[in-house]
Write a protein that holds these residues in place. Structure first.
Motif, PDB file in Angstrom:
ATOM      1  N   ARG A 180       0.819  -1.285   0.333  1.00 40.94           N
ATOM      2  CA  ARG A 180       0.444   0.322  -0.310  1.00 40.94           C
ATOM      3  C   ARG A 180       0.727   1.647  -0.300  1.00 40.94           C
ATOM      4  O   ARG A 180       2.384   1.386   0.755  1.00 40.94           O
ATOM      5  CB  ARG A 180      -0.630   0.206   1.363  1.00 40.94           C
ATOM      6  CG  ARG A 180      -2.022  -1.519   1.132  1.00 40.94           C
ATOM      7  CD  ARG A 180      -3.430  -0.611   1.962  1.00 40.94           C
ATOM      8  NE  ARG A 180      -3.891  -1.781   2.336  1.00 40.94           N
ATOM      9  CZ  ARG A 180      -5.306  -1.949   2.311  1.00 40.94           C
ATOM     10  NH1 ARG A 180      -5.678  -0.713   3.880  1.00 40.94           N
ATOM     11  NH2 ARG A 180      -5.740  -2.673   2.493  1.00 40.94           N
ATOM     12  N   SER A 213       3.425   0.166   2.911  1.00 38.76           N
ATOM     13  CA  SER A 213       3.739  -0.409   3.781  1.00 38.76           C
ATOM     14  C   SER A 213       3.157  -2.027   3.320  1.00 38.76           C
ATOM     15  O   SER A 213       1.973  -1.250   2.402  1.00 38.76           O
ATOM     16  CB  SER A 213       2.336  -0.673   4.298  1.00 38.76           C
ATOM     17  OG  SER A 213       1.597  -0.624   5.351  1.00 38.76           O
ATOM     18  N   LEU A 227       1.643  -5.770   2.951  1.00 38.17           N
ATOM     19  CA  LEU A 227       0.262  -6.611   3.737  1.00 38.17           C
ATOM     20  C   LEU A 227       0.735  -7.960   3.431  1.00 38.17           C
ATOM     21  O   LEU A 227       1.685  -8.207   2.678  1.00 38.17           O
ATOM     22  CB  LEU A 227      -1.209  -6.567   2.661  1.00 38.17           C
ATOM     23  CG  LEU A 227      -2.033  -4.789   3.113  1.00 38.17           C
ATOM     24  CD1 LEU A 227      -2.697  -5.246   1.821  1.00 38.17           C
ATOM     25  CD2 LEU A 227      -3.122  -5.304   3.495  1.00 38.17           C
ATOM     26  N   THR A 229      -4.725 -11.574   6.894  1.00 37.42           N
ATOM     27  CA  THR A 229      -4.027 -10.889   5.634  1.00 37.42           C
ATOM     28  C   THR A 229      -3.658  -9.451   7.183  1.00 37.42           C
ATOM     29  O   THR A 229      -4.579  -9.705   8.219  1.00 37.42           O
ATOM     30  CB  THR A 229      -4.543 -10.425   4.779  1.00 37.42           C
ATOM     31  OG1 THR A 229      -5.008 -11.417   3.893  1.00 37.42           O
ATOM     32  CG2 THR A 229      -4.177  -9.147   4.042  1.00 37.42           C
ATOM     33  N   GLU A 266      -1.512  -5.954   7.892  1.00 36.64           N
ATOM     34  CA  GLU A 266      -0.543  -4.972   6.934  1.00 36.64           C
ATOM     35  C   GLU A 266       0.187  -4.309   8.245  1.00 36.64           C
ATOM     36  O   GLU A 266      -0.245  -4.414   9.568  1.00 36.64           O
ATOM     37  CB  GLU A 266      -1.826  -3.932   7.130  1.00 36.64           C
ATOM     38  CG  GLU A 266      -1.175  -2.644   6.525  1.00 36.64           C
ATOM     39  CD  GLU A 266      -1.939  -1.485   5.871  1.00 36.64           C
ATOM     40  OE1 GLU A 266      -1.681  -0.389   5.408  1.00 36.64           O
ATOM     41  OE2 GLU A 266      -3.256  -1.664   5.763  1.00 36.64           O
TER      42      GLU A 266
END
Length: 79
Positions: free
Chosen positions: A43, A53, A55, A67, A69
């Protein structure tokens, strides 16, 4: 002389707290599940330039996919 005993007492209490924290950390590491994660996407955020960032996606032993982040990012992308 009483200041010596006060500081010694504080040191003993902090040392005991550190040993308890170490015990809890070692217990967690011994009993934790290990999984291999894969970076599925990055991201992009605007914060004094572009910040990336990642994931992550991983599966548990029960075959449940998660998932995650990462709450912090880097520039340039470290992933």
């Amino acid at each position: 002389m009483w200041q010596y005993y006060l500081i010694l007492g504080a040191g003993v209490i902090l040392f005991a707290a550190a040993l308890l924290s170490l015990k809890n950390t070692l217990f967690f590491l011994k009993n934790a599940e290990k999984a291999t994660a894969t970076v599925t996407s990055l991201r992009v955020f605007e914060s004094d330039g572009e910040v990336f960032s990642p994931l992550f996606t991983f599966r548990t032993r029960n075959n449940i996919e998660y998932t995650y982040e990462l709450p912090e990012g880097t520039n340039p992308s470290a992933w």
